[in-house]
Motif scaffolding. Structure first.
Motif, PDB file in Angstrom:
ATOM      1  N   PHE A  86       0.835  -1.202   0.000  1.00  0.00           N
ATOM      2  CA  PHE A  86       0.000   0.000   0.000  1.00  0.00           C
ATOM      3  C   PHE A  86       0.873   1.257   0.000  1.00  0.00           C
ATOM      4  CE2 PHE A  86      -3.344  -2.952   1.247  1.00  0.00           C
ATOM      5  CZ  PHE A  86      -4.436  -2.455   0.553  1.00  0.00           C
ATOM      6  N   ASP A  87       1.981   1.219   0.748  1.00  0.00           N
ATOM      7  CA  ASP A  87       2.885   2.373   0.755  1.00  0.00           C
ATOM      8  C   ASP A  87       3.480   2.611  -0.624  1.00  0.00           C
ATOM      9  OD1 ASP A  87       2.590   3.271   3.284  1.00  0.00           O
ATOM     10  OD2 ASP A  87       4.351   2.253   4.093  1.00  0.00           O
ATOM     11  N   TYR A  90       0.840   4.178  -2.743  1.00  0.00           N
ATOM     12  CA  TYR A  90       0.680   5.590  -2.361  1.00  0.00           C
ATOM     13  C   TYR A  90       1.749   6.450  -3.040  1.00  0.00           C
ATOM     14  CZ  TYR A  90       1.163   9.648   0.775  1.00  0.00           C
ATOM     15  OH  TYR A  90       1.295  10.904   1.289  1.00  0.00           O
ATOM     16  N   SER A  91       2.998   5.941  -3.051  1.00  0.00           N
ATOM     17  CA  SER A  91       4.089   6.765  -3.572  1.00  0.00           C
ATOM     18  C   SER A  91       4.178   6.730  -5.102  1.00  0.00           C
ATOM     19  CB  SER A  91       5.419   6.371  -2.924  1.00  0.00           C
ATOM     20  OG  SER A  91       5.762   5.060  -3.278  1.00  0.00           O
ATOM     21  N   PHE A  95      -3.425   7.462  -5.895  1.00  0.00           N
ATOM     22  CA  PHE A  95      -4.630   7.985  -5.245  1.00  0.00           C
ATOM     23  C   PHE A  95      -4.893   9.442  -5.653  1.00  0.00           C
ATOM     24  CE2 PHE A  95      -3.326   4.682  -2.033  1.00  0.00           C
ATOM     25  CZ  PHE A  95      -4.315   3.775  -2.384  1.00  0.00           C
ATOM     26  N   ASP A  96      -3.818  10.184  -5.921  1.00  0.00           N
ATOM     27  CA  ASP A  96      -3.983  11.569  -6.362  1.00  0.00           C
ATOM     28  C   ASP A  96      -4.569  11.629  -7.774  1.00  0.00           C
ATOM     29  OD1 ASP A  96      -2.795  12.307  -3.977  1.00  0.00           O
ATOM     30  OD2 ASP A  96      -0.794  12.267  -4.843  1.00  0.00           O
ATOM     31  N   LEU A  98      -6.641   9.686  -9.094  1.00  0.00           N
ATOM     32  CA  LEU A  98      -8.068   9.360  -9.125  1.00  0.00           C
ATOM     33  C   LEU A  98      -8.932  10.616  -9.060  1.00  0.00           C
ATOM     34  CD1 LEU A  98      -8.209   6.252  -6.742  1.00  0.00           C
ATOM     35  CD2 LEU A  98      -7.954   6.313  -9.214  1.00  0.00           C
ATOM     36  N   ASP A  99      -8.376  11.689  -8.517  1.00  0.00           N
ATOM     37  CA  ASP A  99      -9.131  12.940  -8.354  1.00  0.00           C
ATOM     38  C   ASP A  99      -8.802  13.967  -9.424  1.00  0.00           C
ATOM     39  OD1 ASP A  99     -10.474  12.159  -6.051  1.00  0.00           O
ATOM     40  OD2 ASP A  99      -8.838  12.801  -4.741  1.00  0.00           O
ATOM     41  N   ILE A 112      -2.778  -4.507  -7.420  1.00  0.00           N
ATOM     42  CA  ILE A 112      -3.389  -3.520  -6.518  1.00  0.00           C
ATOM     43  C   ILE A 112      -4.878  -3.816  -6.355  1.00  0.00           C
ATOM     44  CG2 ILE A 112      -1.686  -1.752  -7.097  1.00  0.00           C
ATOM     45  CD1 ILE A 112      -4.146  -0.364  -8.614  1.00  0.00           C
ATOM     46  N   HIS A 113      -5.207  -5.064  -6.544  1.00  0.00           N
ATOM     47  CA  HIS A 113      -6.611  -5.493  -6.504  1.00  0.00           C
ATOM     48  C   HIS A 113      -7.355  -4.934  -5.288  1.00  0.00           C
ATOM     49  CE1 HIS A 113     -10.006  -8.149  -7.222  1.00  0.00           C
ATOM     50  NE2 HIS A 113      -9.958  -8.502  -5.951  1.00  0.00           N
ATOM     51  N   GLY A 114      -6.717  -5.024  -4.113  1.00  0.00           N
ATOM     52  CA  GLY A 114      -7.372  -4.616  -2.863  1.00  0.00           C
ATOM     53  C   GLY A 114      -7.582  -3.113  -2.755  1.00  0.00           C
ATOM     54  N   ALA A 115      -6.947  -2.330  -3.622  1.00  0.00           N
ATOM     55  CA  ALA A 115      -7.073  -0.869  -3.537  1.00  0.00           C
ATOM     56  C   ALA A 115      -7.997  -0.311  -4.605  1.00  0.00           C
ATOM     57  CB  ALA A 115      -5.693  -0.226  -3.666  1.00  0.00           C
TER      58      ALA A 115
END
Lengths: 143, 236
Positions: A86-87, A90-91, A95-96, A98-99, A112-115
């Motif tokens: 997950f880290d 993130y890097s 996630f950024d 997506l917006d 990254i299935h779980g995310a």
């Protein structure tokens, strides 16, 4: 789920361009399928369908993410092959992105299935022959 | 002492200028723009409108995290560039403590919460009394359910959620903790102006570092309850 059989790279691109007509800002496309299955080829078709020069598209294996602009929507092309946690995810800035008001296309989405959010568009590739592929699209109905 | 405060830690971006804890001006945008294109022009226009030339600033404050990976790096790069050029001290601010400052004046528990995705949040907990914050929980990354358990340990106190994860949490709690509310929209996101007194206090207390030393405070995400990878090996 809709299943399609394509017999050439050109047909795979055409299928992707059809999917591109349905895309909206915030959509996420998750590719499932190994090396040489046509994911990058499919992404060429997405770009073309969005009005982006498909010549811009290249594998993001080393860059992690490529941004393609100039079309109806920006296309953010990720490769999650080397993402382990997950880290790590993130890097990549995932996630950024997506917006950011574009379409996110993810190679190696298995990693990254779980995310992934529930409303993801999943595109699964299956090899039937040297150039023939069965492509399953879930989460979006093609007109 | 004049300070410039920048925040680009999440979707909103803001800048503020203060003098000895007095807020001279602030600028805020939450229009989904790219911070790398808007933050510095915003700061420049603000300084101009407040008639504070860059040369009059004594220190620069920035939210160092937790928050968006890209956003934190944009704020950090902006502050480092200015601080290096002007040889100014930098004041690192916790995004969550800065967010809690939106609600100074509320008597009760303030719970800043940022959406870290995958049902996780960045959060902390403060008690606010007579305009003073007392920290009850360190900045951490936990699941929404763990946050609920934390809030449930304070059933009798008024609690307010603030931040881009506030409504997410409020609506996700299956049984809502007692005495819980959500900050109104205009106070919901980070505002550099609200952090003026916090930055001023830290500046007076000497809690500053050099441009070389200031770094983002990324919080390690706990291994989420769900597996990241699909149980299927690569290349198969």
């Amino acid at each position: 789920m809709q299943r399609f059989i394509t017999s050439s790279a050109a047909e795979t691109e055409q299928l992707a361009s059809r999917l591109a007509q349905t895309l909206q800002a915030g959509d996420i496309i998750a590719f499932v399928g190994g090396m040489g299955m046509g994911k990058t080829c499919f992404t060429h078709g997405l770009a073309a369908g969005l009005g982006i020069d498909p010549g811009e598209v290249s594998s993001p294996t080393f860059a992690l993410v490529n941004e393609y602009r100039g079309g109806r929507l920006p296309l953010f092309h990720f490769d999650m092959y080397r993402v382990e946690s997950f880290d790590g995810l993130y890097s990549t800035g995932f996630f950024d992105y997506l917006d950011m008001g574009g379409v996110v296309a993810v190679e190696w989405s298995e990693n990254i299935h779980g995310a992934l959010p529930q409303e993801v568009i999943r595109v699964t590739f299956e090899r039937l022959g040297d150039t023939q592929r069965r492509i399953a699209i879930e989460g979006r109905v093609l007109p | 002492m004049k300070l410039l405060i920048l925040d680009s830690s999440s979707k909103a971006a803001s800048a503020a200028v203060c003098e000895d804890g007095h807020l001279l001006g602030e600028s805020y945008t939450n229009a989904g723009k790219t911070h790398s294109a808007t933050l510095l022009p915003m700061a420049e226009a603000l300084l101009h409108n407040c008639s504070v030339p860059l040369g009059e600033l004594d220190a620069l404050a920035v939210t160092v995290g937790p928050g968006s990976f890209t956003g934190l790096r944009i704020g950090m790069a902006a502050i480092k560039g200015m601080a290096l050029a002007r040889d100014l001290p930098c004041i690192p601010l916790s995004t969550l403590e800065g967010l809690a400052c939106n609600l100074l004046g509320f008597d009760g528990l303030i719970c800043p919460v940022l959406d870290a995705r995958v049902s996780q949040v960045y959060t902390a907990l403060f008690r606010c009394q007579n305009g003073t914050l007392t920290r009850l929980a360190e900045d951490c990354a936990i699941s929404i359910q763990e946050l609920k358990q934390l809030l449930d340990t304070y059933p009798d106190e008024r609690k307010i959620l603030v931040g881009d994860g506030a409504n997410l949490c409020y609506n996700s709690f299956n049984s809502r903790p007692e005495n819980l509310s959500v900050a109104p929209e205009h106070l919901l996101y980070q505002h550099a102006g609200a952090m003026a007194s916090l930055a001023w206090q830290k500046a007076r207390a000497g809690e500053n570092v050099s441009a070389d030393e200031i770094v983002p405070a990324y919080l390690r995400l706990p291994q989420a309850e769900r597996e990241l990878k699909l149980k299927m090996q690569k290349g198969e």
